[in-house]
Design an enzyme around this catalytic site. Structure first.
Site, PDB file in Angstrom:
ATOM      1  N   GLY A  47       1.000  -1.074  -0.013  1.00 40.89           N
ATOM      2  CA  GLY A  47       0.078   0.126  -0.046  1.00 40.89           C
ATOM      3  C   GLY A  47       0.968   1.192   0.021  1.00 40.89           C
ATOM      4  O   GLY A  47       2.248   1.271   0.228  1.00 40.89           O
ATOM      5  N   GLN A  48       0.217   2.597  -0.176  1.00 43.04           N
ATOM      6  CA  GLN A  48       0.941   3.570  -0.146  1.00 43.04           C
ATOM      7  C   GLN A  48       1.760   4.137   1.028  1.00 43.04           C
ATOM      8  O   GLN A  48       3.076   4.507   1.044  1.00 43.04           O
ATOM      9  CB  GLN A  48      -0.004   4.980  -0.750  1.00 43.04           C
ATOM     10  CG  GLN A  48      -1.231   5.114   0.350  1.00 43.04           C
ATOM     11  CD  GLN A  48      -1.897   6.356  -0.183  1.00 43.04           C
ATOM     12  OE1 GLN A  48      -1.406   7.257  -1.168  1.00 43.04           O
ATOM     13  NE2 GLN A  48      -3.045   6.549   0.489  1.00 43.04           N
ATOM     14  N   ASP A  81      -2.844 -12.342   4.106  1.00 41.72           N
ATOM     15  CA  ASP A  81      -3.957 -11.855   3.910  1.00 41.72           C
ATOM     16  C   ASP A  81      -4.329 -11.837   5.591  1.00 41.72           C
ATOM     17  O   ASP A  81      -4.498 -12.679   6.118  1.00 41.72           O
ATOM     18  CB  ASP A  81      -5.001 -12.770   3.368  1.00 41.72           C
ATOM     19  CG  ASP A  81      -6.472 -12.196   3.346  1.00 41.72           C
ATOM     20  OD1 ASP A  81      -6.750 -11.377   4.404  1.00 41.72           O
ATOM     21  OD2 ASP A  81      -6.991 -12.240   2.313  1.00 41.72           O
ATOM     22  N   ALA A  96      -5.390  -2.640   5.502  1.00 44.01           N
ATOM     23  CA  ALA A  96      -6.639  -2.382   5.732  1.00 44.01           C
ATOM     24  C   ALA A  96      -7.531  -2.410   4.550  1.00 44.01           C
ATOM     25  O   ALA A  96      -7.301  -2.136   3.237  1.00 44.01           O
ATOM     26  CB  ALA A  96      -6.779  -1.031   6.189  1.00 44.01           C
ATOM     27  N   THR A 102      -9.692  -0.011   2.557  1.00 44.09           N
ATOM     28  CA  THR A 102      -9.720   1.423   2.680  1.00 44.09           C
ATOM     29  C   THR A 102     -10.554   2.044   1.664  1.00 44.09           C
ATOM     30  O   THR A 102     -10.636   3.036   1.411  1.00 44.09           O
ATOM     31  CB  THR A 102      -8.152   1.959   2.208  1.00 44.09           C
ATOM     32  OG1 THR A 102      -7.664   1.221   0.830  1.00 44.09           O
ATOM     33  CG2 THR A 102      -7.247   1.579   3.536  1.00 44.09           C
ATOM     34  N   THR A 160      -8.152   6.583  11.393  1.00 47.43           N
ATOM     35  CA  THR A 160      -8.492   7.498  10.392  1.00 47.43           C
ATOM     36  C   THR A 160      -9.373   8.782  11.048  1.00 47.43           C
ATOM     37  O   THR A 160     -10.018   8.463  12.221  1.00 47.43           O
ATOM     38  CB  THR A 160      -9.582   6.768   9.296  1.00 47.43           C
ATOM     39  OG1 THR A 160     -10.230   7.686   8.579  1.00 47.43           O
ATOM     40  CG2 THR A 160     -10.620   6.013  10.156  1.00 47.43           C
ATOM     41  N   ASP A 161      -9.515   9.924  10.454  1.00 48.50           N
ATOM     42  CA  ASP A 161     -10.254  11.044  10.704  1.00 48.50           C
ATOM     43  C   ASP A 161     -11.823  10.554  10.836  1.00 48.50           C
ATOM     44  O   ASP A 161     -12.728  11.252  11.426  1.00 48.50           O
ATOM     45  CB  ASP A 161      -9.909  12.214   9.949  1.00 48.50           C
ATOM     46  CG  ASP A 161     -10.203  12.052   8.650  1.00 48.50           C
ATOM     47  OD1 ASP A 161      -9.778  10.776   8.138  1.00 48.50           O
ATOM     48  OD2 ASP A 161     -10.389  12.899   7.762  1.00 48.50           O
ATOM     49  N   TYR A 196     -16.985   1.928   7.004  1.00 49.52           N
ATOM     50  CA  TYR A 196     -15.618   2.111   7.000  1.00 49.52           C
ATOM     51  C   TYR A 196     -15.032   2.488   8.559  1.00 49.52           C
ATOM     52  O   TYR A 196     -14.360   2.091   9.142  1.00 49.52           O
ATOM     53  CB  TYR A 196     -15.107   2.881   5.866  1.00 49.52           C
ATOM     54  CG  TYR A 196     -13.468   3.323   5.995  1.00 49.52           C
ATOM     55  CD1 TYR A 196     -12.502   2.419   5.715  1.00 49.52           C
ATOM     56  CD2 TYR A 196     -13.020   4.545   6.446  1.00 49.52           C
ATOM     57  CE1 TYR A 196     -11.018   2.552   5.947  1.00 49.52           C
ATOM     58  CE2 TYR A 196     -11.745   4.695   6.517  1.00 49.52           C
ATOM     59  CZ  TYR A 196     -10.897   3.863   6.393  1.00 49.52           C
ATOM     60  OH  TYR A 196      -9.572   4.332   6.279  1.00 49.52           O
ATOM     61  N   TRP A 230      -6.953  11.867   5.047  1.00 50.27           N
ATOM     62  CA  TRP A 230      -6.929  12.031   3.557  1.00 50.27           C
ATOM     63  C   TRP A 230      -5.021  11.759   3.043  1.00 50.27           C
ATOM     64  O   TRP A 230      -4.490  12.756   2.536  1.00 50.27           O
ATOM     65  CB  TRP A 230      -6.968  13.596   3.358  1.00 50.27           C
ATOM     66  CG  TRP A 230      -8.393  14.136   3.723  1.00 50.27           C
ATOM     67  CD1 TRP A 230      -9.374  13.257   4.467  1.00 50.27           C
ATOM     68  CD2 TRP A 230      -8.955  15.345   3.346  1.00 50.27           C
ATOM     69  NE1 TRP A 230     -10.495  13.915   4.571  1.00 50.27           N
ATOM     70  CE2 TRP A 230     -10.458  15.282   3.950  1.00 50.27           C
ATOM     71  CE3 TRP A 230      -8.617  16.376   2.538  1.00 50.27           C
ATOM     72  CZ2 TRP A 230     -11.303  16.273   3.735  1.00 50.27           C
ATOM     73  CZ3 TRP A 230      -9.478  17.314   2.340  1.00 50.27           C
ATOM     74  CH2 TRP A 230     -10.778  17.415   2.824  1.00 50.27           C
TER      75      TRP A 230
HETATM   76  N1  LIG Z   1      -5.795   6.533   2.454  1.00 49.68           N
HETATM   77  C1  LIG Z   1      -6.216   7.260   3.373  1.00 49.68           C
HETATM   78  O1  LIG Z   1      -6.561   8.661   2.900  1.00 49.68           O
HETATM   79  C2  LIG Z   1      -6.207   6.964   4.744  1.00 49.68           C
HETATM   80  C3  LIG Z   1      -6.708   8.072   5.941  1.00 49.68           C
HETATM   81  C4  LIG Z   1      -6.730   7.556   6.987  1.00 49.68           C
HETATM   82  C5  LIG Z   1      -6.343   6.289   7.710  1.00 49.68           C
HETATM   83  N2  LIG Z   1      -6.066   5.510   6.502  1.00 49.68           N
HETATM   84  C6  LIG Z   1      -5.248   4.245   6.997  1.00 49.68           C
HETATM   85  O2  LIG Z   1      -4.062   4.146   6.875  1.00 49.68           O
HETATM   86  C7  LIG Z   1      -3.476   2.841   6.591  1.00 49.68           C
HETATM   87  C8  LIG Z   1      -2.689   2.684   5.231  1.00 49.68           C
HETATM   88  O3  LIG Z   1      -3.660   3.054   4.176  1.00 49.68           O
HETATM   89  P1  LIG Z   1      -3.241   3.334   2.881  1.00 49.68           P
HETATM   90  O4  LIG Z   1      -3.189   4.721   2.541  1.00 49.68           O
HETATM   91  O5  LIG Z   1      -1.668   3.056   2.740  1.00 49.68           O
HETATM   92  O6  LIG Z   1      -3.936   2.670   1.881  1.00 49.68           O
HETATM   93  P2  LIG Z   1      -3.762   1.511   0.664  1.00 49.68           P
HETATM   94  O7  LIG Z   1      -2.812   1.981  -0.171  1.00 49.68           O
HETATM   95  O8  LIG Z   1      -5.160   1.372   0.328  1.00 49.68           O
HETATM   96  O9  LIG Z   1      -3.140   0.308   1.427  1.00 49.68           O
HETATM   97  C9  LIG Z   1      -3.854  -0.700   2.237  1.00 49.68           C
HETATM   98  C10 LIG Z   1      -2.905  -1.859   1.932  1.00 49.68           C
HETATM   99  O10 LIG Z   1      -3.640  -2.943   2.557  1.00 49.68           O
HETATM  100  C11 LIG Z   1      -3.804  -4.172   1.880  1.00 49.68           C
HETATM  101  N3  LIG Z   1      -4.825  -4.867   2.022  1.00 49.68           N
HETATM  102  C12 LIG Z   1      -6.197  -4.860   2.008  1.00 49.68           C
HETATM  103  N4  LIG Z   1      -6.793  -5.805   2.391  1.00 49.68           N
HETATM  104  C13 LIG Z   1      -5.921  -6.768   3.202  1.00 49.68           C
HETATM  105  C14 LIG Z   1      -5.662  -8.122   3.528  1.00 49.68           C
HETATM  106  N5  LIG Z   1      -7.048  -8.629   4.012  1.00 49.68           N
HETATM  107  N6  LIG Z   1      -4.611  -8.430   3.972  1.00 49.68           N
HETATM  108  C15 LIG Z   1      -3.539  -7.897   3.875  1.00 49.68           C
HETATM  109  N7  LIG Z   1      -3.465  -6.658   3.197  1.00 49.68           N
HETATM  110  C16 LIG Z   1      -4.526  -6.069   2.955  1.00 49.68           C
HETATM  111  C17 LIG Z   1      -4.047  -3.536   0.333  1.00 49.68           C
HETATM  112  O11 LIG Z   1      -3.889  -4.451  -0.659  1.00 49.68           O
HETATM  113  P3  LIG Z   1      -4.490  -4.395  -1.906  1.00 49.68           P
HETATM  114  O12 LIG Z   1      -4.075  -3.168  -2.692  1.00 49.68           O
HETATM  115  O13 LIG Z   1      -4.185  -5.632  -2.837  1.00 49.68           O
HETATM  116  O14 LIG Z   1      -5.981  -4.326  -1.648  1.00 49.68           O
HETATM  117  C18 LIG Z   1      -3.048  -2.329   0.442  1.00 49.68           C
HETATM  118  O15 LIG Z   1      -1.674  -2.707  -0.084  1.00 49.68           O
HETATM  119  C19 LIG Z   1      -5.067   1.922   6.769  1.00 49.68           C
HETATM  120  O16 LIG Z   1      -4.987   1.611   8.050  1.00 49.68           O
HETATM  121  C20 LIG Z   1      -5.869   3.013   6.422  1.00 49.68           C
HETATM  122  O17 LIG Z   1      -7.276   2.620   7.052  1.00 49.68           O
HETATM  123  C21 LIG Z   1      -5.524   5.800   5.446  1.00 49.68           C
END
Ligand SMILES: NC(=O)c1ccc[n+]([C@@H]2O[C@H](COP(=O)([O-])OP(=O)(O)OC[C@H]3O[C@@H](n4cnc5c(N)ncnc54)[C@H](OP(=O)(O)O)[C@@H]3O)[C@@H](O)[C@H]2O)c1
Length: 259
Positions: free
Chosen positions: A6-7, A30, A49, A51, A86-87, A110, A132
């Site tokens: 993920g990012q 997973d 997560a 997301t 998250t917010d 979510y 965000w």
């Molecule tokens: N993005 C936002 O704006 C935001 C805001 C607040 C908080 N957050 C939190 O920050 C954290 C990191 O999010 P991010 O921004 O990096 O989002 P992201 O780029 O969507 O990364 C999430 C990663 O989790 C993986 N994933 C999904 N389901 C899974 C599973 N069952 N087992 C293992 N891996 C799994 C996804 O894989 P796939 O790509 O293969 O699905 C992806 O690589 C998360 O906890 C998110 O809730 C994000």
């Protein structure tokens, strides 16, 4: 590290590159299933997560299996754990920035799954609430706007939701400071705040794209999941890591994309 593809996961792999990191993508673990690790690590950075905020409305149990069950599986490793929250645990009705002691009241499936995930992280956990997020990879608002800005003269963007666009590399650097601090809830979001439309305007300006932003309401967009109108995060904790302004994050991200 979970969710390493993920990012945020990618940014953390770089930030913790000098340490011995076991970075597991979804294909490798997973998190809805028990951990494949045989040895307990010293620290778990749990970024995996569900997301997809709108998708969670259609499949709340699927979102909970990952965000709550997956967090319980990560906590079962028995190591101190960073859980990224998250917010969207807040309803946005406070009308002022949210601090750690404010009561959550999520509006969406979510947000509920992430809030229950906070509890599933256990007592030896840092709950890092961010907002965000954007970076150079994956699916995020910045990359979507860069693509649309190349293709169109105008994009319609929501102007009645306010938050803190947070660059994942700044969050990764703050995580390094966080793990030296006591367990508990910490708000880790970029300084400053804006609406999605303001953010889009700034992206086009910094990237030199001539695309116009048409400011619309959340009702006009009609997304499936409700979002808080104002979910600006600030910390009330004296020793909280401070993150740079969102505009600085935007410039840093565009610089890396450019190079
Ligand atoms: N993005 C936002 O704006 C935001 C805001 C607040 C908080 N957050 C939190 O920050 C954290 C990191 O999010 P991010 O921004 O990096 O989002 P992201 O780029 O969507 O990364 C999430 C990663 O989790 C993986 N994933 C999904 N389901 C899974 C599973 N069952 N087992 C293992 N891996 C799994 C996804 O894989 P796939 O790509 O293969 O699905 C992806 O690589 C998360 O906890 C998110 O809730 C994000």
């Amino acid at each position: 590290m979970t969710g390493a593809g993920g990012q945020l996961g990618r940014a953390l792999v770089e930030e913790f590159g000098d340490d011995e990191v076991v970075a597991l993508t979804r294909a490798e673990w997973d998190v809805a299933n028990p951990s494949p690790l045989v040895e307990a690590p010293d620290l778990v950075l749990h970024t995996a997560a569900w997301t997809n905020v709108d998708g969670a409305e259609d499949d709340p149990q699927g979102a909970a299996a990952v965000n709550v069950g997956g967090t319980a599986n990560a906590a079962a490793l028995g190591a101190p754990l960073v859980y990224y929250s998250t917010d969207y645990v807040f309803d946005g009705r406070k009308g002022a920035p949210y601090v750690e002691s404010d009561s959550p009241n999520p509006l969406s499936a979510y947000g509920r799954s992430k809030l229950h995930g906070e509890a599933a992280a256990g007592d030896r956990a840092w709950i890092a609430r961010t907002s965000w997020s954007f970076g150079e990879t994956g699916r995020n608002f910045l990359l979507t706007m860069l693509r649309l800005g190349e293709e169109r003269d105008e994009v319609a963007v929501v102007d009645d939701q306010r938050g803190c666009p947070t660059y994942v590399r700044h969050l990764a650097a703050a995580t390094r400071e966080l793990v030296e601090l006591p367990f508990g809830i910490w708000h880790l979001a970029a300084a400053g705040d804006c609406t999605w439309a303001d953010f889009a305007d700034a992206i086009f300006e910094e990237a030199g794209l001539a695309c116009r932003v048409r400011r619309i309401s959340s009702g006009e967009l009609g997304a499936r999941a409700p979002r808080p109108a104002c979910s600006v995060l600030r910390s009330e904790r004296a020793d909280a890591p401070s993150l740079p302004h969102w505009r600085e994050g935007l410039r840093a991200c565009l610089d890396r994309l450019g190079s």
